[in-house]
Scaffold this active site. Structure first.
Site, PDB file in Angstrom:
ATOM      1  N   SER A 145      -5.771  -4.530  23.009  1.00  9.30           N
ATOM      2  CA  SER A 145      -4.522  -5.065  22.478  1.00  9.30           C
ATOM      3  C   SER A 145      -4.704  -6.495  21.962  1.00  9.30           C
ATOM      4  O   SER A 145      -5.535  -6.732  21.101  1.00  9.30           O
ATOM      5  CB  SER A 145      -3.420  -4.970  23.540  1.00  9.30           C
ATOM      6  OG  SER A 145      -2.155  -5.256  23.011  1.00  9.30           O
ATOM      7  N   HIS A 146      -3.961  -7.447  22.519  1.00  7.28           N
ATOM      8  CA  HIS A 146      -3.998  -8.816  22.013  1.00  7.28           C
ATOM      9  C   HIS A 146      -5.032  -9.674  22.727  1.00  7.28           C
ATOM     10  O   HIS A 146      -5.120 -10.875  22.465  1.00  7.28           O
ATOM     11  CB  HIS A 146      -2.624  -9.457  22.178  1.00  7.28           C
ATOM     12  CG  HIS A 146      -2.171  -9.535  23.605  1.00  7.28           C
ATOM     13  ND1 HIS A 146      -1.852  -8.416  24.331  1.00  7.28           N
ATOM     14  CD2 HIS A 146      -2.000 -10.583  24.447  1.00  7.28           C
ATOM     15  CE1 HIS A 146      -1.494  -8.780  25.553  1.00  7.28           C
ATOM     16  NE2 HIS A 146      -1.582 -10.082  25.653  1.00  7.28           N
ATOM     17  N   ARG A 309       2.403  -4.314  19.128  1.00  4.08           N
ATOM     18  CA  ARG A 309       3.359  -5.401  19.311  1.00  4.08           C
ATOM     19  C   ARG A 309       3.768  -5.973  17.960  1.00  4.08           C
ATOM     20  O   ARG A 309       3.057  -5.835  16.969  1.00  4.08           O
ATOM     21  CB  ARG A 309       2.768  -6.507  20.183  1.00  4.08           C
ATOM     22  CG  ARG A 309       2.437  -6.072  21.594  1.00  4.08           C
ATOM     23  CD  ARG A 309       2.067  -7.254  22.455  1.00  4.08           C
ATOM     24  NE  ARG A 309       1.658  -6.849  23.783  1.00  4.08           N
ATOM     25  CZ  ARG A 309       1.633  -7.656  24.834  1.00  4.08           C
ATOM     26  NH1 ARG A 309       2.005  -8.927  24.699  1.00  4.08           N
ATOM     27  NH2 ARG A 309       1.238  -7.222  26.013  1.00  4.08           N
ATOM     28  N   GLU A 392       9.983  -7.161  27.021  1.00  6.41           N
ATOM     29  CA  GLU A 392      10.077  -8.577  26.674  1.00  6.41           C
ATOM     30  C   GLU A 392       8.785  -9.113  26.063  1.00  6.41           C
ATOM     31  O   GLU A 392       8.783 -10.171  25.444  1.00  6.41           O
ATOM     32  CB  GLU A 392      10.445  -9.405  27.902  1.00  6.41           C
ATOM     33  CG  GLU A 392       9.561  -9.191  29.128  1.00  6.41           C
ATOM     34  CD  GLU A 392       8.234  -9.895  29.067  1.00  6.41           C
ATOM     35  OE1 GLU A 392       8.167 -10.998  28.483  1.00  6.41           O
ATOM     36  OE2 GLU A 392       7.251  -9.341  29.587  1.00  6.41           O
ATOM     37  N   SER A 393       7.688  -8.369  26.208  1.00  6.70           N
ATOM     38  CA  SER A 393       6.402  -8.806  25.656  1.00  6.70           C
ATOM     39  C   SER A 393       6.221  -8.365  24.208  1.00  6.70           C
ATOM     40  O   SER A 393       5.093  -8.283  23.721  1.00  6.70           O
ATOM     41  CB  SER A 393       5.256  -8.268  26.512  1.00  6.70           C
ATOM     42  OG  SER A 393       5.338  -6.856  26.636  1.00  6.70           O
TER      43      SER A 393
END
Length: 546
Positions: A145-146, A309, A392-393
């Site tokens: 992911s990030h 995201r 919330e992420s």
């Protein structure tokens, strides 16, 4: 805050790619070391080859465990496999392909031999399985992911299309560690040449892009001429954004089409690390500056490396806080999706803003509050009973226009494009929409901080019950709820949430550090939020001591 946060990385910040790949093949993990075992968090197994946390042995064992897990579950269809642009994703992809082929599993890979975002795999699994009772497909995503460039990641999505549930990931991790302890003698594998020749192909990109009008009003975006700047942050969505612009004739510019496994073009995150976090003002500094300059874009967006995201930048509000954008998205969608039934609910994680609670109540909708983890939204999105699920992420997904499932994993491309639909249809930015919500429901102050905790304290925090909390008030307000299980599905929080009329806090142990995380929010201002945070530590300390 690191002194160079928001500044472009320097040569000394960059990972040595050769050393990273060499370590992947040369380091054999020690299964007796907890830091070198296979551990599935909310988004799969992650680690770095340099630390003995993400090496060839891990991927071979984990893939074999997935093969056995899918066989036990009666899954006999093709496995769809995608990877992102992290340096360790390519060797892990090769290892996984060799093991899958060695076990006779039919694998579908990208027909263009390109990178594949997580939501494209989720959508493809669901599309393949639609109308089938047997021979169902599942998938593997190779992405951290990030996370920073030194990391790798590996996650499994069953036929439901979303993240595997806790039972499945526990079984996979347990079996993978058994295999590691036995030197992977139970792993079946063939050569990469043989495995690649046996793999099938799927047009993940084309199928995803062509299907977007079923979930978004692409005509409105095009007809309004919304000027869009899309930054893939060097991730798997890089080719997708260009195709979206071309196929749907949008006024869309791919801000940065560069793919570089070192991510040398990235501004440093708040802690001085390179991290493709599209919700971070530091990591998104380049795109924010682009919006502050010439009048080029109405909406600018960013995605993390696997595009699950989203980050949204507006001319009137800058980079939107993820909680603000979730609330604005919910307010818009449930006012503009006429085919969604009156009983369709909204899903949120318990650490997301209570602004969402107030918006959902104002819409007359049902709220489903679940623990942290997108897997909890999968059943509702799959059967259409949940119209929107968000974290919330900066991770979320929602239904198609007709109320059927689009994806059951987070879709950063979908949420990024929704910002342009909002602008096109309402004439206002999502920032302006959120400002209107604050005028109606109040303006909350929200923050997250870390507090030190030993391994024993973290274990105790995970096992708390409401009876362990003796406090009756928080920051001058009576405590109305003390939760250790989520009200939406009864699942354990893995921590604690305390709620008053105008504020709340939640405490959860970190899975990787000797800290616990305190999420807190107040509708009475920043000073009251600080008081909530201070007293939250005391409430948690007292509960742990008791």
């Amino acid at each position: 805050m690191h002194e160079r946060a928001g500044q472009i990385a320097r040569p000394e910040d960059l990972v040595d790619l050769a050393a990273l790949e060499r370590a992947y093949y040369e380091i054999t993990p020690d299964p007796s070391d907890p830091g070198q075992r296979v551990v599935f968090g909310t988004s799969g197994h992650r680690g770095s080859s340099l630390d003995g946390g993400f090496n060839e042995a891990h991927i071979a064992a984990t893939t074999q465990a997935i093969v056995e897990q899918r066989a036990a579950a009666g899954i006999t269809g093709p496995l769809m496999m995608g990877r992102d642009t992290h340096a360790l994703s390519a060797p892990a992809w090769r290892t996984a392909l060799e093991v899958l082929a060695g076990n006779g599993v039919t694998v579908l890979v990208d027909s263009r031999d390109g990178f594949t975002p997580t939501p494209a795999i989720s959508r493809s699994i669901l599309a393949y399985n639609r109308g089938r009772d047997r021979g169902l497909a599942d998938g593997v995503l190779i992405t951290p992911s990030h996370n920073p460039p030194r990391d790798g990641g590996f996650k499994y999505n069953p036929p439901s299309g979303g993240p595997a549930d806790s039972d499945a990931t526990k079984a996979i991790a347990t079996r993978a560690n058994e295999l590691l302890a036995a030197g992977n003698t139970g792993v079946r594998r063939v050569s990469f040449t043989e495995a690649r020749a046996a793999a099938g192909a799927a047009d993940f990109l084309g199928d995803y892009v062509d299907d977007l009008p079923s979930a978004l009003d692409m005509d409105a975006i095009r007809d309004a001429g919304v000027r869009i700047g899309a930054d893939p942050l060097g991730g798997a969505s890089v080719a997708y954004w260009g195709e979206i612009a071309d196929r749907h004739r949008l006024n869309l510019t791919v801000v940065n089409p560069v793919v570089d496994p070192q991510f040398a073009f990235m501004p440093l995150d708040a802690d001085g690390k390179i991290r493709m976090d599209c919700s971070s003002p530091s990591a998104m500094a380049s795109l924010i500056r682009a919006m502050e300059g010439a009048d080029r874009y109405d909406i600018a967006t960013g995605n993390d490396a696997d595009a699950d995201r989203h980050g949204v930048v507006t001319r009137d509000g800058g980079l939107m806080n993820p909680n603000h954008y979730l609330a604005a998205s919910i307010a818009y969608l449930f006012s503009h999706r006429q085919a969604w039934g009156a009983g369709v609910a909204v899903g949120k994680t318990l650490v997301s803003s209570s602004m969402i609670d107030r918006v959902v109540a104002g819409l007359g909708r049902r709220l489903i509050e679940v623990p942290v983890g997108f897997k909890y939204f999968v059943p509702g999105l799959l059967d259409g009973s949940v119209g929107f699920g968000g974290e919330e992420s900066a991770g979320a997904s929602f239904l198609r226009l007709d109320g059927s499932v689009w994806s059951t994993d987070k879709d950063g491309l979908l949420l990024a494009l929704l910002a342009s639909e909002i602008f096109a249809v309402t004439g206002e930015s999502p920032s302006a929409l959120y400002k209107g919500l604050t005028e109606q429901y109040g303006a909350p102050a929200y923050a997250r901080l870390d507090a030190p905790a030993s391994r024993e304290q973290k274990a105790r925090l995970s096992a708390l019950s409401p009876a362990d909390v003796t406090a009756t008030s928080l920051a001058g307000e009576a405590i109305e709820q003390t939760l250790t299980n989520a009200p939406g599905n009864g699942e354990a929080i893995g921590g604690l949430k305390v709620v008053t009329k105008n504020a709340w806090f939640a405490a959860r142990p970190s899975g990787t550090e000797d800290v616990y995380k305190i999420y807190a929010e107040s509708f009475l201002g920043a000073d009251h939020l600080a008081q909530v945070q201070s007293e939250a530590k005391m409430v948690v300390s007292a509960a742990l001591a008791g």
